[in-house]
Scaffold this motif. Structure first.
Motif, PDB file in Angstrom:
ATOM      1  N   ALA A 180      39.260  39.766  43.565  1.00 21.89           N
ATOM      2  CA  ALA A 180      38.991  41.100  43.016  1.00 21.89           C
ATOM      3  C   ALA A 180      40.156  41.576  42.148  1.00 21.89           C
ATOM      4  CB  ALA A 180      38.728  42.090  44.152  1.00 21.89           C
ATOM      5  N   VAL A 181      41.379  41.393  42.630  1.00 27.43           N
ATOM      6  CA  VAL A 181      42.559  41.825  41.869  1.00 27.43           C
ATOM      7  C   VAL A 181      42.661  41.070  40.554  1.00 27.43           C
ATOM      8  CG1 VAL A 181      45.089  41.793  41.860  1.00 27.43           C
ATOM      9  CG2 VAL A 181      43.865  42.662  43.853  1.00 27.43           C
ATOM     10  N   VAL A 182      42.447  39.763  40.589  1.00 27.72           N
ATOM     11  CA  VAL A 182      42.555  38.963  39.369  1.00 27.72           C
ATOM     12  C   VAL A 182      41.489  39.375  38.356  1.00 27.72           C
ATOM     13  CG1 VAL A 182      42.364  36.624  38.437  1.00 27.72           C
ATOM     14  CG2 VAL A 182      43.703  37.025  40.490  1.00 27.72           C
ATOM     15  N   LEU A 183      40.255  39.631  38.823  1.00 31.51           N
ATOM     16  CA  LEU A 183      39.217  40.078  37.892  1.00 31.51           C
ATOM     17  C   LEU A 183      39.574  41.428  37.288  1.00 31.51           C
ATOM     18  CD1 LEU A 183      36.562  39.592  36.437  1.00 31.51           C
ATOM     19  CD2 LEU A 183      35.421  40.741  38.317  1.00 31.51           C
ATOM     20  N   LEU A 184      40.149  42.310  38.076  1.00 33.26           N
ATOM     21  CA  LEU A 184      40.552  43.610  37.526  1.00 33.26           C
ATOM     22  C   LEU A 184      41.688  43.461  36.513  1.00 33.26           C
ATOM     23  CD1 LEU A 184      40.170  45.901  40.648  1.00 33.26           C
ATOM     24  CD2 LEU A 184      38.645  45.682  38.676  1.00 33.26           C
ATOM     25  N   VAL A 185      42.599  42.526  36.745  1.00 31.02           N
ATOM     26  CA  VAL A 185      43.643  42.259  35.747  1.00 31.02           C
ATOM     27  C   VAL A 185      43.002  41.739  34.464  1.00 31.02           C
ATOM     28  CG1 VAL A 185      45.638  40.796  35.179  1.00 31.02           C
ATOM     29  CG2 VAL A 185      45.486  41.893  37.423  1.00 31.02           C
ATOM     30  N   VAL A 186      42.027  40.851  34.588  1.00 31.72           N
ATOM     31  CA  VAL A 186      41.297  40.360  33.414  1.00 31.72           C
ATOM     32  C   VAL A 186      40.657  41.531  32.690  1.00 31.72           C
ATOM     33  CG1 VAL A 186      39.284  39.018  32.674  1.00 31.72           C
ATOM     34  CG2 VAL A 186      40.909  38.030  34.304  1.00 31.72           C
ATOM     35  N   TRP A 187      40.011  42.424  33.427  1.00 29.35           N
ATOM     36  CA  TRP A 187      39.333  43.570  32.806  1.00 29.35           C
ATOM     37  C   TRP A 187      40.332  44.492  32.107  1.00 29.35           C
ATOM     38  CZ3 TRP A 187      39.270  48.908  33.228  1.00 29.35           C
ATOM     39  CH2 TRP A 187      38.241  49.541  32.523  1.00 29.35           C
ATOM     40  N   PHE A 188      41.406  44.838  32.793  1.00 34.11           N
ATOM     41  CA  PHE A 188      42.393  45.738  32.194  1.00 34.11           C
ATOM     42  C   PHE A 188      43.046  45.123  30.960  1.00 34.11           C
ATOM     43  CE2 PHE A 188      42.333  48.159  36.189  1.00 34.11           C
ATOM     44  CZ  PHE A 188      42.380  49.457  35.671  1.00 34.11           C
TER      45      PHE A 188
ATOM     46  N   ALA B 205      38.841  44.010  28.433  1.00 31.17           N
ATOM     47  CA  ALA B 205      37.784  44.981  28.157  1.00 31.17           C
ATOM     48  C   ALA B 205      38.350  46.379  27.941  1.00 31.17           C
ATOM     49  CB  ALA B 205      36.756  44.984  29.286  1.00 31.17           C
ATOM     50  N   LEU B 206      39.212  46.830  28.819  1.00 30.33           N
ATOM     51  CA  LEU B 206      39.800  48.160  28.631  1.00 30.33           C
ATOM     52  C   LEU B 206      40.577  48.209  27.321  1.00 30.33           C
ATOM     53  CD1 LEU B 206      40.318  51.019  29.648  1.00 30.33           C
ATOM     54  CD2 LEU B 206      42.346  50.137  30.813  1.00 30.33           C
ATOM     55  N   TRP B 207      41.337  47.161  27.036  1.00 34.17           N
ATOM     56  CA  TRP B 207      42.071  47.074  25.771  1.00 34.17           C
ATOM     57  C   TRP B 207      41.097  47.157  24.597  1.00 34.17           C
ATOM     58  CZ3 TRP B 207      41.728  43.564  21.793  1.00 34.17           C
ATOM     59  CH2 TRP B 207      42.727  43.645  20.833  1.00 34.17           C
ATOM     60  N   PHE B 208      39.996  46.413  24.657  1.00 32.72           N
ATOM     61  CA  PHE B 208      39.004  46.423  23.579  1.00 32.72           C
ATOM     62  C   PHE B 208      38.401  47.808  23.410  1.00 32.72           C
ATOM     63  CE2 PHE B 208      34.563  46.186  22.257  1.00 32.72           C
ATOM     64  CZ  PHE B 208      34.713  45.618  21.002  1.00 32.72           C
ATOM     65  N   PHE B 209      37.992  48.420  24.510  1.00 33.11           N
ATOM     66  CA  PHE B 209      37.355  49.732  24.416  1.00 33.11           C
ATOM     67  C   PHE B 209      38.305  50.785  23.855  1.00 33.11           C
ATOM     68  CE2 PHE B 209      34.469  48.197  27.986  1.00 33.11           C
ATOM     69  CZ  PHE B 209      33.414  47.917  27.120  1.00 33.11           C
TER      70      PHE B 209
ATOM     71  N   GLY C 253      37.390  52.339  19.780  1.00 36.63           N
ATOM     72  CA  GLY C 253      36.876  53.700  19.671  1.00 36.63           C
ATOM     73  C   GLY C 253      35.779  54.034  20.666  1.00 36.63           C
ATOM     74  N   TYR C 254      35.411  53.075  21.511  1.00 33.98           N
ATOM     75  CA  TYR C 254      34.420  53.380  22.548  1.00 33.98           C
ATOM     76  C   TYR C 254      35.067  54.288  23.585  1.00 33.98           C
ATOM     77  CZ  TYR C 254      31.267  49.659  21.053  1.00 33.98           C
ATOM     78  OH  TYR C 254      30.404  48.881  20.343  1.00 33.98           O
ATOM     79  N   ALA C 255      34.330  55.278  24.017  1.00 37.74           N
ATOM     80  CA  ALA C 255      34.821  56.144  25.087  1.00 37.74           C
ATOM     81  C   ALA C 255      34.219  55.674  26.400  1.00 37.74           C
ATOM     82  CB  ALA C 255      34.435  57.585  24.819  1.00 37.74           C
TER      83      ALA C 255
END
Length: 191
Positions: free
Chosen positions: A168-176, A179-183, A187-189
């Motif tokens: 779970a932690v590793v997937l959240l690091v991947v997301w942060f 995906a979060l960087w991309f959003f 300009g996506y909110a």
């Protein structure tokens, strides 16, 4: 531990080999993905976008969906282990919910990983990209280790929760780191 120690809590050669095997599998999967991505720089072309407007959009949204399912994974794991207040750990819906949300989350990450490894490769010119690449490779190593650990009865009781939490932690690091960087850059909110 004292007199209440179970047979499964004793250190045995079989347990040591099982733990070593799990670790070796996780490292082999992670290292193999990293090695391939490193030597195959990719051309940035998407093989499919699954209906999204581009590869990065697909990767960001699929990873976001997987991250949301990981929240369900953590909650259902807490419920299975009797650590979610107000939920009976013997409830029949908990185990299937955990299993199916995990399977769907894993399937959602496959096109993401494929495009990361095949289309983009690994570069070391940006710290965010390095963190993302390492976490992405570790994700599949930890996943492989957890799947193997589920089949080995001689492991210490905390092995599965530890691997699940690490997953779970590793997937959240991947997301942060993706995906979060991309959003935030596109300009996506999110809210």
């Amino acid at each position: 531990m004292g007199a209440a120690a179970e047979v499964g809590d004793r250190v045995t050669p079989a347990r040591n080999w099982a733990l070593a095997g799990i670790g070796a599998l996780g490292l082999a999967v992670s290292a193999s993905l990293a090695a391939y991505a490193r030597v195959h720089p990719g051309d940035g072309a998407a093989l499919t976008t699954l209906g999204f407007s581009g590869m990065l959009q697909m990767k960001a949204w699929l990873t976001t969906a997987a991250a949301l399912l990981v929240v369900v994974q953590v909650l259902s794991a807490l419920a299975m282990w009797g650590h979610l207040p107000g939920v009976d750990p013997s409830a029949r819906w908990i185990s299937p919910t955990h299993r199916w949300t995990g399977a769907v989350a894993f399937l959602l990450t496959l096109p993401v990983m494929f495009h990361c490894v095949w289309s983009l490769g690994i570069t070391d010119d940006d710290a965010r990209v390095v963190v993302h690449a390492v976490a992405g490779c570790l994700l599949y190593g930890v996943f492989a280790a957890k799947m193997l650990a589920l089949r080995l009865p001689s492991l210490p009781r905390g092995t599965i929760p530890l691997l699940g939490g690490l997953l779970a932690v590793v997937l959240l690091v991947v997301w942060f780191s993706s995906a979060l960087w991309f959003f935030t850059r596109s300009g996506y909110a999110l809210v």
